[in-house]
Design an enzyme around this catalytic site. Structure first.
Site, PDB file in Angstrom:
ATOM      1  N   ASN A  12       0.394   2.322  93.005  1.00 31.53           N
ATOM      2  CA  ASN A  12       0.853   3.644  92.554  1.00 31.53           C
ATOM      3  C   ASN A  12      -0.270   4.650  92.806  1.00 31.53           C
ATOM      4  O   ASN A  12      -1.257   4.675  92.083  1.00 31.53           O
ATOM      5  CB  ASN A  12       1.187   3.566  91.058  1.00 31.53           C
ATOM      6  CG  ASN A  12       1.513   4.927  90.471  1.00 31.53           C
ATOM      7  OD1 ASN A  12       1.764   5.889  91.194  1.00 31.53           O
ATOM      8  ND2 ASN A  12       1.516   5.010  89.142  1.00 31.53           N
ATOM      9  N   TRP A  13      -0.072   5.469  93.842  1.00 36.21           N
ATOM     10  CA  TRP A  13      -1.133   6.415  94.201  1.00 36.21           C
ATOM     11  C   TRP A  13      -1.217   7.607  93.253  1.00 36.21           C
ATOM     12  O   TRP A  13      -2.160   8.387  93.331  1.00 36.21           O
ATOM     13  CB  TRP A  13      -0.901   6.947  95.618  1.00 36.21           C
ATOM     14  CG  TRP A  13      -1.009   5.934  96.705  1.00 36.21           C
ATOM     15  CD1 TRP A  13      -1.270   4.599  96.581  1.00 36.21           C
ATOM     16  CD2 TRP A  13      -0.864   6.183  98.103  1.00 36.21           C
ATOM     17  NE1 TRP A  13      -1.287   4.004  97.815  1.00 36.21           N
ATOM     18  CE2 TRP A  13      -1.041   4.960  98.767  1.00 36.21           C
ATOM     19  CE3 TRP A  13      -0.594   7.324  98.863  1.00 36.21           C
ATOM     20  CZ2 TRP A  13      -0.961   4.849 100.161  1.00 36.21           C
ATOM     21  CZ3 TRP A  13      -0.511   7.213 100.240  1.00 36.21           C
ATOM     22  CH2 TRP A  13      -0.693   5.989 100.882  1.00 36.21           C
ATOM     23  N   LYS A  14      -0.189   7.783  92.437  1.00 33.94           N
ATOM     24  CA  LYS A  14      -0.121   8.977  91.559  1.00 33.94           C
ATOM     25  C   LYS A  14      -0.280  10.238  92.419  1.00 33.94           C
ATOM     26  O   LYS A  14       0.157  10.240  93.570  1.00 33.94           O
ATOM     27  CB  LYS A  14      -1.168   8.886  90.454  1.00 33.94           C
ATOM     28  CG  LYS A  14      -1.143   7.529  89.745  1.00 33.94           C
ATOM     29  CD  LYS A  14      -1.917   7.527  88.484  1.00 33.94           C
ATOM     30  CE  LYS A  14      -1.924   6.117  87.917  1.00 33.94           C
ATOM     31  NZ  LYS A  14      -2.437   6.039  86.570  1.00 33.94           N
ATOM     32  N   HIS A 104       7.120   5.536  84.120  1.00 35.71           N
ATOM     33  CA  HIS A 104       5.669   5.355  83.989  1.00 35.71           C
ATOM     34  C   HIS A 104       5.210   6.086  82.725  1.00 35.71           C
ATOM     35  O   HIS A 104       5.739   7.143  82.386  1.00 35.71           O
ATOM     36  CB  HIS A 104       4.959   5.920  85.231  1.00 35.71           C
ATOM     37  CG  HIS A 104       3.514   5.552  85.276  1.00 35.71           C
ATOM     38  ND1 HIS A 104       2.566   6.228  84.547  1.00 35.71           N
ATOM     39  CD2 HIS A 104       2.860   4.564  85.933  1.00 35.71           C
ATOM     40  CE1 HIS A 104       1.379   5.659  84.763  1.00 35.71           C
ATOM     41  NE2 HIS A 104       1.535   4.649  85.596  1.00 35.71           N
ATOM     42  N   GLU A 106       2.817   7.924  82.137  1.00 32.60           N
ATOM     43  CA  GLU A 106       2.404   9.321  82.342  1.00 32.60           C
ATOM     44  C   GLU A 106       3.617  10.240  82.354  1.00 32.60           C
ATOM     45  O   GLU A 106       3.543  11.377  81.880  1.00 32.60           O
ATOM     46  CB  GLU A 106       1.581   9.442  83.638  1.00 32.60           C
ATOM     47  CG  GLU A 106       0.188   8.847  83.452  1.00 32.60           C
ATOM     48  CD  GLU A 106      -0.471   8.326  84.711  1.00 32.60           C
ATOM     49  OE1 GLU A 106      -0.007   8.646  85.820  1.00 32.60           O
ATOM     50  OE2 GLU A 106      -1.459   7.577  84.578  1.00 32.60           O
ATOM     51  N   GLU A 174       3.125  -2.370  81.324  1.00 33.62           N
ATOM     52  CA  GLU A 174       1.889  -1.606  81.442  1.00 33.62           C
ATOM     53  C   GLU A 174       1.456  -1.106  80.067  1.00 33.62           C
ATOM     54  O   GLU A 174       1.928  -0.048  79.616  1.00 33.62           O
ATOM     55  CB  GLU A 174       2.104  -0.396  82.358  1.00 33.62           C
ATOM     56  CG  GLU A 174       2.418  -0.744  83.787  1.00 33.62           C
ATOM     57  CD  GLU A 174       1.855   0.311  84.731  1.00 33.62           C
ATOM     58  OE1 GLU A 174       1.056  -0.063  85.587  1.00 33.62           O
ATOM     59  OE2 GLU A 174       2.185   1.493  84.572  1.00 33.62           O
ATOM     60  N   GLY A 180      -5.883   2.944  83.455  1.00 32.88           N
ATOM     61  CA  GLY A 180      -7.005   3.810  83.808  1.00 32.88           C
ATOM     62  C   GLY A 180      -8.199   3.707  82.869  1.00 32.88           C
ATOM     63  O   GLY A 180      -9.135   4.495  82.967  1.00 32.88           O
ATOM     64  N   SER A 220      -5.519  -1.416  84.732  1.00 33.14           N
ATOM     65  CA  SER A 220      -6.884  -1.779  85.101  1.00 33.14           C
ATOM     66  C   SER A 220      -6.971  -3.103  85.867  1.00 33.14           C
ATOM     67  O   SER A 220      -7.895  -3.893  85.659  1.00 33.14           O
ATOM     68  CB  SER A 220      -7.784  -1.786  83.852  1.00 33.14           C
ATOM     69  OG  SER A 220      -7.844  -0.475  83.303  1.00 33.14           O
ATOM     70  N   GLY A 241      -3.022   1.139  89.822  1.00 32.59           N
ATOM     71  CA  GLY A 241      -3.265   2.571  89.985  1.00 32.59           C
ATOM     72  C   GLY A 241      -4.551   2.810  90.752  1.00 32.59           C
ATOM     73  O   GLY A 241      -4.588   2.753  91.986  1.00 32.59           O
ATOM     74  N   GLY A 242      -5.642   3.042  90.012  1.00 33.20           N
ATOM     75  CA  GLY A 242      -6.929   3.404  90.618  1.00 33.20           C
ATOM     76  C   GLY A 242      -7.358   2.515  91.777  1.00 33.20           C
ATOM     77  O   GLY A 242      -7.763   3.011  92.840  1.00 33.20           O
TER      78      GLY A 242
HETATM   79  C1  PEP Z   1      -0.885   2.738  86.564  1.00 35.15           C
HETATM   80  O1  PEP Z   1      -1.072   3.933  86.422  1.00 35.15           O
HETATM   81  O2  PEP Z   1       0.261   2.306  86.760  1.00 35.15           O
HETATM   82  C2  PEP Z   1      -2.032   1.844  86.477  1.00 35.15           C
HETATM   83  C3  PEP Z   1      -1.813   0.579  86.258  1.00 35.15           C
HETATM   84  O3  PEP Z   1      -3.257   2.422  86.624  1.00 35.15           O
HETATM   85  P1  PEP Z   1      -4.682   1.630  86.661  1.00 35.15           P
HETATM   86  O4  PEP Z   1      -4.518   0.464  87.587  1.00 35.15           O
HETATM   87  O5  PEP Z   1      -5.639   2.660  87.213  1.00 35.15           O
HETATM   88  O6  PEP Z   1      -4.989   1.225  85.276  1.00 35.15           O
END
Ligand code: PEP
Length: 262
Positions: A12-14, A104, A106, A174, A180, A220, A241-242
């Site tokens: 997920n590049w956001k 998600h 967010e 999640e 994050g 994470s 994500g990151g």
């Molecule tokens: C996400 O936003 O779906 C996510 C899992 O982010 P991260 O891997 O950065 O925790």
């Protein structure tokens, strides 16, 4: 009948990477994985770029026969009409988007997306042949008050209400506190909740759906912890994500079977 679920590693590049950066990124990721003999047979890798990148990434994947799946980060619950700024599932399917992230944390948090909106978007995705990646998860406060699985289980129940038993879906657990934060859930915590989510799928959509549906862990995830998650029987992949924005890191996550012998 034993059903094997192909692990899904979803990036997920956001709101990162414009369409030019996206093309360069996917090319580099492809070369890196090709050098490592990744064919996409044992592990499915999917990227979820911003809407403005999707056409460019899809053209590249098609032209160069890159073994990556493509998804979007959101979908409208409507098909068309006066919904400024929204994107229809019809448009996503025409762009050969196989997946869409729905609910998600967010979007639930910043855009007030309720469980009912998540359910409507899930139905819209399925209607247009796009597989919804339904995200559920508890906040740190929920965790303290109700334990880990109560909120995700309740959220999933609403999202699955009224779906056809044959619906093709992915569920992503999640925990909001892990996203994050650098503080991932433990593999045992992830397993407990993913198992509870699979039980909800069995109850609402039947045992076949529970056996074939992939339940991912997200929060994470890195190349150094993916192996431990993937050893858990009810964790079928990761929503990342990151770490999905760093070519070598994401490539290493997708190659988890080769470096950990899972
Ligand atoms: C996400 O936003 O779906 C996510 C899992 O982010 P991260 O891997 O950065 O925790």
């Amino acid at each position: 009948m034993v059903v094997t679920r192909t692990p899904l590693i979803a990036g997920n590049w956001k709101m990162n990477l414009d369409h030019l950066q996206a093309v360069a990124f996917v090319q580099k990721l492809h070369w890196t994985l090709k050098d490592a003999k990744f064919e996409g047979n044992d592990v499915e890798l999917a990227v979820f770029p911003p809407f403005t990148d999707i056409r460019s990434v899809q053209t590249l994947i098609d032209a160069d026969k890159i073994p990556f799946s493509l998804g979007a980060q959101d979908i409208s619950s409507h098909d068309s009409g006066a919904y400024t700024g929204e994107i229809s599932g019809l448009f996503l399917s025409k762009l050969k988007c196989g997946y869409v992230i729905i609910g998600h944390s967010e979007r639930r948090d910043y855009h007030n997306e309720s469980d009912e909106i998540v359910a409507a978007k899930t139905k819209a995705a399925i209607k247009h042949g796009v597989v919804p990646v339904i995200c559920v998860g508890e906040t740190a406060e929920d965790l303290e008050k109700h334990g880990a699985s109560a909120v995700p289980v309740a959220q999933l129940r609403v999202a699955l209400e009224g779906l056809d038993k044959a619906a093709d879906i992915v569920v992503a657990y999640e925990p909001v506190w892990a996203i994050g934060s650098g503080q991932a859930a433990t593999p045992a915590q992830a397993q407990d909740v993913c198992k509870a989510l699979r039980a909800v799928i069995a109850e609402m959509l039947g045992d076949d759906a529970a056996a074939r549906t992939r339940v991912l862990y997200g929060g994470s995830v890195k190349s150094t912890n993916i192996a431990a998650f993937m050893r858990e029987p009810d964790v079928d992949g990761a929503l990342v994500g990151g770490a999905s924005l760093i070519v070598d890191e994401f490539a290493a996550i997708a190659r988890f079977p080769s470096h950990v012998g899972v």
